[in-house]
Write a protein that holds these residues in place. Sequence first.
Motif, PDB file in Angstrom:
ATOM      1  N   SER A  79      78.052  24.668  18.285  1.00 45.14           N
ATOM      2  CA  SER A  79      76.944  23.754  18.581  1.00 45.14           C
ATOM      3  C   SER A  79      76.492  23.916  20.034  1.00 45.14           C
ATOM      4  CB  SER A  79      77.370  22.314  18.314  1.00 45.14           C
ATOM      5  OG  SER A  79      77.810  22.157  16.985  1.00 45.14           O
ATOM      6  N   ILE A  80      75.862  25.042  20.296  1.00 45.88           N
ATOM      7  CA  ILE A  80      75.472  25.402  21.661  1.00 45.88           C
ATOM      8  C   ILE A  80      74.016  25.044  21.915  1.00 45.88           C
ATOM      9  CG2 ILE A  80      75.161  27.302  23.292  1.00 45.88           C
ATOM     10  CD1 ILE A  80      77.461  28.742  21.757  1.00 45.88           C
ATOM     11  N   PHE A  81      73.808  24.278  22.974  1.00 43.20           N
ATOM     12  CA  PHE A  81      72.438  23.992  23.406  1.00 43.20           C
ATOM     13  C   PHE A  81      71.995  25.029  24.433  1.00 43.20           C
ATOM     14  CE2 PHE A  81      68.674  21.659  24.069  1.00 43.20           C
ATOM     15  CZ  PHE A  81      68.437  21.573  25.431  1.00 43.20           C
ATOM     16  N   ARG A  82      72.844  25.262  25.407  1.00 45.73           N
ATOM     17  CA  ARG A  82      72.543  26.265  26.434  1.00 45.73           C
ATOM     18  C   ARG A  82      73.846  26.724  27.081  1.00 45.73           C
ATOM     19  NH1 ARG A  82      69.194  23.622  29.935  1.00 45.73           N
ATOM     20  NH2 ARG A  82      70.782  23.226  31.516  1.00 45.73           N
ATOM     21  N   ILE A  83      73.905  28.019  27.417  1.00 47.04           N
ATOM     22  CA  ILE A  83      75.049  28.566  28.140  1.00 47.04           C
ATOM     23  C   ILE A  83      74.630  28.833  29.574  1.00 47.04           C
ATOM     24  CG2 ILE A  83      76.755  30.398  28.284  1.00 47.04           C
ATOM     25  CD1 ILE A  83      76.457  30.849  25.309  1.00 47.04           C
ATOM     26  N   ILE A 110      74.230  14.717  25.241  1.00 39.42           N
ATOM     27  CA  ILE A 110      74.410  16.017  25.896  1.00 39.42           C
ATOM     28  C   ILE A 110      75.683  15.997  26.725  1.00 39.42           C
ATOM     29  CG2 ILE A 110      73.447  17.573  27.608  1.00 39.42           C
ATOM     30  CD1 ILE A 110      70.680  16.703  26.677  1.00 39.42           C
ATOM     31  N   HIS A 111      76.496  17.054  26.546  1.00 40.41           N
ATOM     32  CA  HIS A 111      77.718  17.193  27.311  1.00 40.41           C
ATOM     33  C   HIS A 111      77.820  18.615  27.838  1.00 40.41           C
ATOM     34  CE1 HIS A 111      79.341  13.307  25.968  1.00 40.41           C
ATOM     35  NE2 HIS A 111      78.828  13.614  24.786  1.00 40.41           N
ATOM     36  N   GLU A 112      78.466  18.746  28.976  1.00 37.98           N
ATOM     37  CA  GLU A 112      78.674  20.057  29.592  1.00 37.98           C
ATOM     38  C   GLU A 112      80.168  20.298  29.732  1.00 37.98           C
ATOM     39  OE1 GLU A 112      76.390  20.637  33.131  1.00 37.98           O
ATOM     40  OE2 GLU A 112      77.664  22.250  33.862  1.00 37.98           O
ATOM     41  N   TYR A 113      80.625  21.430  29.194  1.00 33.51           N
ATOM     42  CA  TYR A 113      82.054  21.732  29.219  1.00 33.51           C
ATOM     43  C   TYR A 113      82.280  23.173  29.640  1.00 33.51           C
ATOM     44  CZ  TYR A 113      82.533  17.620  26.154  1.00 33.51           C
ATOM     45  OH  TYR A 113      82.494  16.355  25.624  1.00 33.51           O
ATOM     46  N   ASP A 114      83.474  23.434  30.146  1.00 35.21           N
ATOM     47  CA  ASP A 114      83.958  24.790  30.357  1.00 35.21           C
ATOM     48  C   ASP A 114      84.839  25.170  29.167  1.00 35.21           C
ATOM     49  OD1 ASP A 114      84.401  25.017  33.969  1.00 35.21           O
ATOM     50  OD2 ASP A 114      82.747  25.601  32.666  1.00 35.21           O
ATOM     51  N   TYR A 115      84.538  26.296  28.552  1.00 34.26           N
ATOM     52  CA  TYR A 115      85.309  26.780  27.419  1.00 34.26           C
ATOM     53  C   TYR A 115      86.008  28.083  27.791  1.00 34.26           C
ATOM     54  CZ  TYR A 115      82.804  23.434  24.509  1.00 34.26           C
ATOM     55  OH  TYR A 115      82.288  22.277  23.969  1.00 34.26           O
ATOM     56  N   TRP A 116      87.157  28.320  27.123  1.00 36.03           N
ATOM     57  CA  TRP A 116      87.945  29.527  27.356  1.00 36.03           C
ATOM     58  C   TRP A 116      88.200  30.252  26.049  1.00 36.03           C
ATOM     59  CZ3 TRP A 116      89.363  31.243  32.161  1.00 36.03           C
ATOM     60  CH2 TRP A 116      89.202  30.350  33.222  1.00 36.03           C
ATOM     61  N   GLY A 117      88.216  31.565  26.132  1.00 33.53           N
ATOM     62  CA  GLY A 117      88.645  32.365  25.004  1.00 33.53           C
ATOM     63  C   GLY A 117      90.160  32.394  24.916  1.00 33.53           C
ATOM     64  N   GLN A 118      90.658  33.065  23.877  1.00 30.45           N
ATOM     65  CA  GLN A 118      92.097  33.098  23.616  1.00 30.45           C
ATOM     66  C   GLN A 118      92.812  34.141  24.464  1.00 30.45           C
ATOM     67  OE1 GLN A 118      89.834  34.559  21.788  1.00 30.45           O
ATOM     68  NE2 GLN A 118      90.636  36.551  21.105  1.00 30.45           N
ATOM     69  N   GLY A 119      92.065  35.032  25.068  1.00 22.72           N
ATOM     70  CA  GLY A 119      92.656  36.077  25.894  1.00 22.72           C
ATOM     71  C   GLY A 119      92.837  37.378  25.138  1.00 22.72           C
ATOM     72  N   THR A 120      92.644  38.483  25.849  1.00 18.18           N
ATOM     73  CA  THR A 120      92.869  39.796  25.267  1.00 18.18           C
ATOM     74  C   THR A 120      93.651  40.640  26.274  1.00 18.18           C
ATOM     75  OG1 THR A 120      91.789  41.704  24.207  1.00 18.18           O
ATOM     76  CG2 THR A 120      90.645  40.729  26.077  1.00 18.18           C
ATOM     77  N   GLN A 121      94.655  41.340  25.771  1.00 20.17           N
ATOM     78  CA  GLN A 121      95.550  42.103  26.641  1.00 20.17           C
ATOM     79  C   GLN A 121      94.915  43.444  27.010  1.00 20.17           C
ATOM     80  OE1 GLN A 121      98.810  41.331  27.890  1.00 20.17           O
ATOM     81  NE2 GLN A 121      98.429  43.183  29.114  1.00 20.17           N
TER      82      GLN A 121
END
Length: 122
Positions: free
Chosen positions: A27-31, A106-117
């Motif tokens: 549910s992305i409004f803007r990145i 409207i909310h603004e958050y920092d998101y993280w991926g799971q990581g890749t080696q």
Amino acid sequence: QVQLVESGGGLVQPGGSLRLSCAASGSIFRINAMGWYRQAPGKQRELVAAITSGGTTNYADSVKGRFTISRDNGKNTVYLQMNSLKPEDTAVYYCNANIIVVVTSIHEYDYWGQGTQVTVSS
């Protein structure tokens, strides 16, 4: 509601290249800004490269001239092209994105991926 999915890590010899990808979905409004961080064993997570929505980039001194960050706003995807890889680049690489979502408001958050080696070794 928002996921960051990374791909492209692996084992490469010194001097080789890898390309990491990170796709955001949900549910992305803007990145806003997107970036790549890395964490080596026993070390703190550090910023590798970042890019604003307008395309302005920022790099860690250790990767300048070797790594290139880019993004495809239409695909909500950020890339990290890594060339001339060194053993000291070995780490888990994490994607990060500052995303505005709309749920009931409207909310603004920092998101993280799971990581890749990423492992650089002969």
